[in-house]
Design an enzyme around this catalytic site. Structure first.
Site, PDB file in Angstrom:
ATOM      1  CD  GLU A 168     118.470 -21.099  78.129  1.00 59.07           C
ATOM      2  OE1 GLU A 168     117.271 -21.934  77.692  1.00 59.07           O
ATOM      3  OE2 GLU A 168     119.418 -21.192  77.620  1.00 59.07           O
ATOM      4  CD  GLU A 358     122.882 -23.316  77.789  1.00 57.54           C
ATOM      5  OE1 GLU A 358     122.201 -23.225  76.739  1.00 57.54           O
ATOM      6  OE2 GLU A 358     122.468 -23.581  78.839  1.00 57.54           O
TER       7      GLU A 358
HETATM    8  O1  IFM Z   1     119.997 -27.446  74.969  1.00 55.57           O
HETATM    9  C1  IFM Z   1     119.557 -25.951  75.305  1.00 55.57           C
HETATM   10  C2  IFM Z   1     119.910 -26.225  76.871  1.00 55.57           C
HETATM   11  O2  IFM Z   1     119.408 -26.941  77.644  1.00 55.57           O
HETATM   12  C3  IFM Z   1     119.452 -24.597  77.206  1.00 55.57           C
HETATM   13  N1  IFM Z   1     119.664 -23.752  76.300  1.00 55.57           N
HETATM   14  C4  IFM Z   1     119.575 -23.665  75.022  1.00 55.57           C
HETATM   15  C5  IFM Z   1     120.040 -25.224  74.469  1.00 55.57           C
HETATM   16  C6  IFM Z   1     120.095 -25.323  73.020  1.00 55.57           C
HETATM   17  O3  IFM Z   1     118.536 -25.229  72.770  1.00 55.57           O
END
Ligand code: IFM
Length: 456
Positions: A168, A358
């Site tokens: 990200e 994720e």
């Molecule tokens: O916890 C974070 C993660 O580190 C990166 N993506 C989003 C998640 C939730 O906010």
């Protein structure tokens, strides 16, 4: 349920976590501070002034955590390597840091868990960020990242089959340098753009460095939080605002990495914020490296308009619009079908394999008097999002895996420990782990090889 909800044979069922959010042990075995240690220790930056000093104590408890993963049938673990453990000052190798990750990865393999390593999940060595013109604002960090990628690739390339360069970069650049919600906490829209460019360049140099030392079978990729941008209305102004956000949040990474250019509307739409002179000859060729798949993190769509109360991070030309939707405790709207649209768009635009690296939801989960941690909303959320993945697959999109965020409750950045994303509850006083109902439900999905009611 219909056959549309089948997931492909060989689909990877995983769980994800990241170093600073779980490891603790921030001064052990030669680790030096990252920008997140500095940020979280600055009063008022993180809710409750929480820090990652102890977090889930995963640095010491990893065998227990991997046992739990194995017992739940988790087939793959996406973890991240702490750069300040491996190269504490950003330049010098710390063998003890590498040894920790070797033990961790071998522990996964012994338990039949496939490792996927992220090199950069936001914990930049503090020594690389000395203020103006350094950190992600300068070019030096991109060479330091390439060195770090070489060191990790050489040390772990024989046991880790898949590497991600960055997690990200949109958050690292725009929350770190424009809104200041994340480390290093700089607040100036124009700074996010050189930071984004240097993250792109680090990705390109990192891919080259990894490929030079990894076995040919190793997979190399990147994870982006590509936003599913929805215009607040079909007015010309809202459509233009949505297109602008797609440029400053999505195509600013997708296009250089996967096409070798910055989109023209990004350059023209941000000229009043930055002059782009930090993009040098040859940079785009370096950034544009073949990747084996694209990692996609998805939580919710973003509705965007030409006016509103909250400007989109890093721009004054688009605003976040609140639409009526059910929300998680983060306040994030829930709309699983956005994931189908997003995967379809990425497939159409770039045509490469996709992995959901994720997805998950936050709650205020507790352990009840009966000893269980009951999270029916999370089960509903994950079930709906897996069905959304299956819908994309039914439309011809090549999606190869799903990693739930997160395995354990952990340090949720500026929100501290208040928001719980885990399928396993962590009591941060005692460090006791309690699988939530969602963990058992996910175990059954994995054991079944798919969703309840889906026909082969
Ligand atoms: O916890 C974070 C993660 O580190 C990166 N993506 C989003 C998640 C939730 O906010």
């Amino acid at each position: 349920m219909t056959t549309a909800h089948r997931l492909p044979t060989g689909f990877t069922w995983g769980a994800a976590m990241a170093s600073y959010q779980i490891e603790g042990a921030v001064t052990e075995d030669g680790r030096r501070p990252s920008i997140w240690d500095t940020f979280s220790h600055t009063p008022g930056r993180v809710a409750g002034d929480d820090t990652g000093d102890v977090a889930c104590d995963h640095y010491h408890r990893w065998p227990e955590d991997l046992d739990l993963m194995r017992d739940l049938g988790i087939a793959a673990y996406r973890f991240s390597i702490a750069w300040p453990r491996v190269m504490p000052d950003g330049r010098t190798v710390n063998q003890k840091g590498l040894d920790f990750y070797r033990r961790l990865v071998e522990g996964m393999l012994e338990r039949g868990i496939r490792p996927m390593a992220t090199l950069y999940h936001w914990d930049l060595p503090q020594d690389l960020d000395g203020g103006a013109g350094s950190g992600w604002l300068g070019r030096d960090v991109t060479d330091r990242f390439a060195d770090y990628a070489t060191v990790v690739g050489q040390a772990l390339g024989d046991v880790v089959p898949a590497f991600l360069t960055l997690n990200e970069p949109q958050c690292a650049a725009f929350l770190g340098y424009a809104t200041g919600e994340h480390a290093p906490g700089r607040i100036q829209d124009g700074l996010a753009y050189p930071a984004a460019h240097h993250l792109n360049l680090a990705h390109g140099k990192g891919v080259l460095a990894l490929r030079a030392v990894l076995p040919a079978t190793a997979e190399v990729a990147v994870t982006l939080n590509v936003h599913q941008v929805e215009p607040a209305s079909d007015s010309d102004a809202d459509l233009a605002a949505a297109a602008h956000v797609d440029a400053v949040a999505n195509r600013i990474f997708l296009d250089p990495m996967l096409r070798g250019s910055y989109p023209a509307d990004l350059l023209t739409g941000t000229r009043h914020l930055t002059d782009w002179t930090y993009v040098r000859d040859g940079d785009l060729e370096t950034i544009h490296q073949p990747v084996d798949f694209l990692g996609v993190n998805y939580y919710n769509p973003a509705w965007v308009g030409a006016s509103g109360e909250r400007a989109w991070a890093g721009t004054d030309r688009a605003f976040v619009v609140d639409v009526p939707r059910p929300r998680t405790v983060m306040g994030w709207p829930i709309e699983a079908s956005g994931l189908t649209r997003l995967l379809g768009r990425l497939h159409d635009d770039h045509g490469l394999p996709l992995i959901v690296t994720e997805n998950g939801m936050s709650g205020h989960d507790v352990v009840d008097a009966d000893g269980g941690s009951h999270d029916p909303e999370r089960i509903e959320f994950i079930d709906a999002h897996l069905r959304a993945v299956a819908d994309a697959v039914a439309q011809g999109v090549d999606v190869r895996g799903y990693y739930v965020w997160s395995f354990l409750d952990n340090f949720e950045w500026a929100w501290g420990y208040e928001k719980r994303f885990g399928i396993v509850h962590v009591d941060f006083e005692t460090q006791v782990r309690t699988p939530k109902d969602s963990a058992r439900w996910y175990r059954d999905v994995i054991a079944r090889g798919g969703l309840e009611g889906a026909r082969a």
